[in-house]
Scaffold this motif. Structure first.
Motif, short mmCIF file in Angstrom:
data_model
loop_
_atom_site.label_atom_id
_atom_site.label_comp_id
_atom_site.label_asym_id
_atom_site.label_seq_id
_atom_site.Cartn_x
_atom_site.Cartn_y
_atom_site.Cartn_z
N HIS A 89 -33.05 -15.51 32.08
CA HIS A 89 -32.48 -14.20 32.06
C HIS A 89 -31.75 -14.03 30.85
N ASP A 90 -30.86 -15.33 30.62
CA ASP A 90 -30.00 -14.99 29.37
C ASP A 90 -30.72 -15.10 28.16
N VAL A 91 -31.86 -15.64 28.08
CA VAL A 91 -32.74 -15.54 26.88
C VAL A 91 -33.16 -14.24 26.74
N ILE A 92 -33.88 -13.73 27.84
CA ILE A 92 -34.10 -12.04 27.69
C ILE A 92 -32.84 -11.29 27.22
N ALA A 93 -31.57 -11.46 27.72
CA ALA A 93 -30.53 -10.64 27.27
C ALA A 93 -30.38 -11.04 25.71
N GLN A 94 -30.38 -12.20 25.24
CA GLN A 94 -30.19 -12.36 23.67
C GLN A 94 -31.07 -11.66 22.84
N ILE A 95 -32.48 -11.35 23.44
CA ILE A 95 -33.41 -10.71 22.41
C ILE A 95 -33.45 -9.29 22.74
N GLU A 96 -33.07 -8.88 23.93
CA GLU A 96 -32.98 -7.37 24.36
C GLU A 96 -32.46 -6.52 23.29
N PRO A 97 -31.41 -6.70 22.48
CA PRO A 97 -30.82 -5.79 21.61
C PRO A 97 -31.87 -5.39 20.43
N MET A 98 -32.69 -6.48 20.04
CA MET A 98 -33.71 -6.02 19.07
C MET A 98 -34.79 -5.11 19.57
N ASP A 99 -34.90 -4.89 20.88
CA ASP A 99 -35.78 -3.91 21.33
C ASP A 99 -35.20 -2.58 22.10
N SER A 100 -33.78 -2.62 22.05
CA SER A 100 -33.03 -1.45 22.61
C SER A 100 -33.42 -0.09 22.17
N GLN A 101 -33.08 0.81 23.10
CA GLN A 101 -33.16 2.05 22.82
C GLN A 101 -32.17 2.50 21.55
N GLU A 102 -31.04 1.84 21.62
CA GLU A 102 -29.98 2.06 20.75
C GLU A 102 -30.23 1.89 19.31
N ARG A 103 -30.99 0.69 19.13
CA ARG A 103 -31.62 0.14 17.87
C ARG A 103 -32.62 0.97 17.13
N PHE A 104 -33.28 1.53 18.05
CA PHE A 104 -34.52 2.43 17.70
C PHE A 104 -34.03 3.84 17.17
N GLU A 105 -33.08 4.23 18.23
CA GLU A 105 -32.42 5.40 17.67
C GLU A 105 -31.64 5.47 16.39
N GLY A 106 -31.26 4.17 16.12
CA GLY A 106 -30.61 4.11 14.88
C GLY A 106 -31.65 4.16 13.63
N PHE A 107 -32.70 3.73 13.94
CA PHE A 107 -33.92 3.88 12.89
C PHE A 107 -34.15 5.26 12.64
N GLY A 108 -33.87 6.39 13.83
CA GLY A 108 -34.23 7.82 13.59
C GLY A 108 -35.33 8.17 14.62
N VAL A 109 -35.83 7.17 15.48
CA VAL A 109 -36.57 7.36 16.41
C VAL A 109 -36.20 8.14 17.59
N LYS A 110 -36.67 9.35 18.13
CA LYS A 110 -36.25 9.99 19.20
C LYS A 110 -37.00 9.12 20.54
N VAL A 111 -36.33 8.63 21.14
CA VAL A 111 -36.62 7.74 22.55
C VAL A 111 -36.43 8.54 23.70
N ILE A 112 -37.56 8.85 24.34
CA ILE A 112 -37.39 9.38 25.71
C ILE A 112 -38.00 8.61 26.67
N ARG A 113 -37.09 8.38 27.89
CA ARG A 113 -37.08 7.28 28.79
C ARG A 113 -38.12 7.94 29.99
N GLU A 114 -39.30 8.32 29.79
CA GLU A 114 -40.08 8.72 30.46
C GLU A 114 -41.63 8.42 30.34
N TYR A 115 -42.62 8.35 31.37
CA TYR A 115 -44.07 8.16 30.98
C TYR A 115 -44.64 9.19 30.51
N GLY A 116 -45.52 9.05 29.77
CA GLY A 116 -46.52 10.28 29.03
C GLY A 116 -47.74 10.38 29.61
N SER A 117 -48.01 11.48 29.73
CA SER A 117 -49.47 12.06 30.32
C SER A 117 -50.09 13.06 29.47
#
Length: 472
Positions: A89-117
């Motif tokens: 879990h420490d390994v996961i935690a070290q990599i998590e920031p690269m995939d985080s919502q905050e990082r992608f919002e920094g790219f300008g992506v609108k992130v919505i934490r919901e399933y899509g249908s």
């Protein structure tokens, strides 16, 4: 209901979806990304990352008990299974920031934490958002397949989505499924001090080169993993707290814990694909060679597209989509250069055609170049001499490579490059490898391809004799 309009809607924040979202947004495209579960998807949270971290723990334990050959006394490893999971879990935690919502919002992506249908060919509902998109990329990945085995609902079982949260070391782990996931987890757990039994309905590692697979399976058996093949499971039952797996031939295997590793299924159930006019297949969503679905405004990539189920394939698909959807360039997904690896010890890796496939497809035109690890000086010095590399060659060009042995997953990279760029064996032979390295195996197998042409060819010998006699 909040209505949104966007250029690209990405459904799923796993490897493929994140790659599309990052690339598209940084190139000026308006992107909305939906994720109803965990950012990073299966690979980060339940698959590639945690499994390789646990394998590393097992490797460390195994190394402590097998050092005498190097002049260092063996010691019995003191395994703390819960601490090994902390490492995971420490390994996961070290990599998590690269995939985080905050990082992608920094790219300008609108992130919505919901399933899509889908509710129409161009509209997707996600929570209280109604999204209209010019292009939609479905990247929902896959989940562990749980077969409808009688009695399974009466016992506690694990899949790759739950096994990494287990903190009490299994006394005896039963694994149903002898594919890559099953064999990787079998070796990791035997090295961490568990008893392990693998139950496979057909042939363990049955999709790989038989000779290479046998070498891996023999290594696992030597470490104590019990592997039972042609053992179709008929029933699961609880016997006074012990889990029993009963096969169709009447064999009974009892253990303390059960791991299901029988395959994957595409995550399509939530998507309401029919509303968008998107056809399914038995393995996922129907796509063409451009990864478009039967709705031409919707693409599907990665596991959900029903092809090879590897994280790096999803990333590759993302590149195909970006070239096509963003730049309007012709871009097709190919599979001939896609490698894969099983991270057992020894590792097993493949790209392109296997020997059997090459012979079936090209007949007598196929030549097999082979070089064994025990002729590699670095492998000898590190006592990693178990294994071989063989390359299938047609008209001087490699069409496939199989590698089993130390760092096979690293070595296969070169052959993916060769197949992707249609290189010749002469170009591989022309490279210079530092000595001594495991990587030198790649050059040596290319040399092995040319050896009979140079040293057994009578015309060559005549030319050499002529030059030596008559050319000053």
């Amino acid at each position: 209901m909040q209505e949104l309009k966007t250029d690209i809607l990405v459904i799923g924040a796993g490897s493929g979806g994140l790659s599309v979202a990052a690339g598209a947004s940084q190139m000026g495209t308006d992107v909305v990304l939906l994720e109803g579960h965990k950012m990073g998807g299966d690979c980060l949270n339940f698959g590639c990352v945690p499994s390789k971290a646990l394998i590393a723990s097992g490797k460390a334990a195994y190394a402590q008990a097998h050092t005498s050959a190097y002049g260092v006394a063996d010691v019995a490893p003191q395994v703390d299974y819960a601490a090994a999971k902390d490492h995971v879990h420490d390994v996961i935690a070290q990599i998590e920031p690269m995939d985080s919502q905050e990082r992608f919002e920094g790219f300008g992506v609108k992130v919505i934490r919901e399933y899509g249908s889908f509710i129409s060919p161009t509209q997707v509902q996600a929570g209280d958002h109604l999204i209209t998109a010019r292009r939609v990329v479905v990247a929902t990945g896959s989940s562990p397949l749980v077969p409808p085995l009688p009695g399974l609902d009466q016992v506690t079982y694990f899949t790759n989505e739950t096994i990494f949260d287990l903190r009490d070391k299994p006394e005896h782990l039963l694994i149903i499924g002898g594919g890559p996931i099953g064999m990787e987890m079998a070796q990791a757990h035997i090295r961490l001090g568990c008893k392990v039994t693998v139950i496979e309905g057909l042939k363990a590692l049955g999709k790989d080169d038989p000779e290479a697979a046998t070498l891996v399976l023999d290594s696992l058996k030597a470490e104590g993993v019990a592997i039972h093949e042609n053992a179709m499971v008929a029933q699961i039952r609880d016997n006074a707290g012990a889990i029993e797996v009963v096969t169709e031939n009447g064999e009974i295997y009892a253990g303390s814990h059960l791991l299901l590793a029988v395959g994957r299924k595409a995550n399509v159930d939530r998507l309401n694909l029919e509303a968008a006019g998107i056809e399914r297949t038995r393995t996922g969503i129907k796509v063409d060679d451009k990864l478009r679905t039967t709705n031409r405004k919707v693409y599907a990539i990665g596991d959900v597209a029903g092809g090879l189920q590897f994280t790096h394939v999803a990333g590759y698909h993302a590149g195909v989509i970006i070239r096509s959807a963003l730049f309007g360039l012709p871009s097709k997904a190919k599979t001939a250069h896609i490698p894969w690896a099983t991270y057992t010890d020894p590792e097993l890796a493949q790209v392109g055609l296997s020997e059997a496939q090459a012979r079936a497809q090209h007949g007598d035109a196929v030549e097999i170049a082979r070089f064994d690890y025990h002729h590699n000086d670095r492998a000898i010095s590190e006592r990693k001499t178990k294994g071989f590399i063989k390359v299938m060659v047609v008209k001087g060009r490699p069409v496939g490579a199989t590698i089993v042995g130390h760092q096979a997953g690293e070595l296969i990279n070169l052959w993916s490059l060769a197949l992707a760029n249609n290189l010749k064996m002469g170009q591989i032979a022309a490279m210079v490898s530092p000595y001594p390295t495991i990587g030198e195996l790649n050059k040596r197998v290319a040399g092995a391809y040319f050896t009979p042409r140079l040293f057994e060819n009578q015309t060559v010998k005549k030319v050499v004799r002529f030059v030596q006699r008559w050319i000053p």
